[in-house]
Each structure stands twice: as C-alpha cells, then as structure tokens.
Design an enzyme around this catalytic site. Sequence first.
Site, short mmCIF file in Angstrom:
data_model
loop_
_atom_site.label_atom_id
_atom_site.label_comp_id
_atom_site.label_asym_id
_atom_site.label_seq_id
_atom_site.Cartn_x
_atom_site.Cartn_y
_atom_site.Cartn_z
N GLU A 107 0.84 -1.21 0.00
CA GLU A 107 0.00 0.00 0.00
C GLU A 107 0.87 1.25 0.00
OE1 GLU A 107 -3.56 -0.08 -0.06
OE2 GLU A 107 -3.06 -2.16 -0.55
N GLU A 123 -1.81 -10.80 3.54
CA GLU A 123 -2.57 -10.68 4.78
C GLU A 123 -4.00 -11.18 4.64
OE1 GLU A 123 -3.27 -6.62 2.83
OE2 GLU A 123 -1.87 -8.29 2.74
#
Length: 269
Positions: free
Chosen positions: A116, A136
């Site tokens: 990100e 994740e």
Amino acid sequence: MSEDLILWQKDPVDAFVTLTMNRPDKMNAMNQALGDALEATILRAVKDPEVRAVILTGAGRAWSSGFDLGGEDFEMTADQWRNDIGENMRRLRLIREAPIPIIAAVNGYALAGGLELMMCCDMTIAAEDALLGEPEVRHVSAPPTLMLPWTVPMIHARHLMYTGDLIDGREAHRIHLVNKAVPRDQLMPEAERLARKCARMPGTAIKYAKAALNHQQQTAGLESSWSYNRETTAILHATEEGAYWMRVLKEKSLKGFLEEREAPFRDLD
C-alpha cells in the site's frame, strides 16, 4: 530516531534525496517508530527547497514486509480497528499528497501495508526478483487503503486480493503494478535516473500536475473507496475468524503464525 530508522542521502548533483527505511532485521516492517520517522522525514523533504524529488527504498532484503505483527496485541474491537486504520490512512495520504514526486525503488519484498505504501508513491521501479502482494488476506485481514483497484486492472486486483499470491517484479510490471522492472543491480541507477529527470523538471509544473491527477482520482471516488474499505476492514478484523488469527498471532511466534497461515496453500503455491 528519524535518522536511525530513515537514512537520508542527498544527491551531490541534482535536487533529490534517497530515503532508506532502515529496519533490515525486521524486513522494514512498519511499527509506530518507523511510521513516525517516515512521516517526519517526508515532511522534512517537502519543506526543503533543495529537494524536488524523493526515492524511497528499503535496507536489506525488503522494501517493506508490511505492518509489524510482532509485539502488539491486535485483539481489538471494530471501533479500535477503525481508529487504527484511520491513522494508517492518514500517513499513507501524506505520501500520496506530497507536492513533490516520490519514487519507490522496490528492492525486495513489498507486502500488505508495504505494498500500500508503494502504491501511494507516484512511480515505482522494482527489482525483477522482488516479491509483491497482499498475503494478509490469508489471515482474515485487509489493506488499510485498498489501492490495488486504483493501480491495476480490476481482474488483477481480484486475483491478488482473493488469493494472497505473491508476484515478482516482472509480473508486477506486466500488470502495471510498477512502472518498470530491472535487474537488481540496475535498480538504484534506474531510480536515480528517473529522480534526476523529475528534479530537473519545473517544480511548479509537477506540483500542479500531481494535484490535478490526484483530484481526478478523488472525483472518481477514491476517498469514498478508502472510507468504505476502512469500515469493512474494521468489521472484518472484529469477526470471529479475524479475532481467531489475532489470538494465534499473540499465542505463537511469528514463524509459527506464518506456518499455520500458509499450511493450506503449500501444495498450490
């Protein structure tokens, strides 16, 4: 603290700096201290009239493995998660909205929150053997900003978000997740070449081009997308399945946690 966790190297010729996240023993995982250091150093760069571009890279074998999963209790309520995610969003927004170009030089793993962070930079040069992805999702988690559908075609965003698969720099370039993939020994020279070009451009032109491009995404719904993702991620973490994985993280070593998480996929990856 900033000087220890973020290394600052000013180019002797052109108006750019190379910032190196410096937690190599933790694969540059983002904890509170590294987040504070990165924020302070980006603000320093933005305020420095002699800095017109930034290269952001990582020490050791990772760009960043994401948010640090060790040493904290992640069993939280949805409201607590909402606040935690909001703070991460604020920091990533600082990167995205900085008025100078930030170039990610991805030297190794760029995972989860680290991915990100990379996608909130303006451009990315990756080593061909770097590994990128959102693993994740395999432990019932999700990214804080959900930048993938704003970066790559939706079909590729779905694949990465539904499987947690990692892809190398070459594949990341093919699907337009990064601007260019190069052999590892060419990574920094290529990033520096791009930074020199940006540093020699009229700074005002880049500032307003970046503002206009960011505004285009804002009007297309990026802020709404981030806000909705914050809500769904907070709720996801507070579900029974989400809480289970947070308990596993607390009860086991990180190695044990990852071994349990990856066990169902070992015959498929």
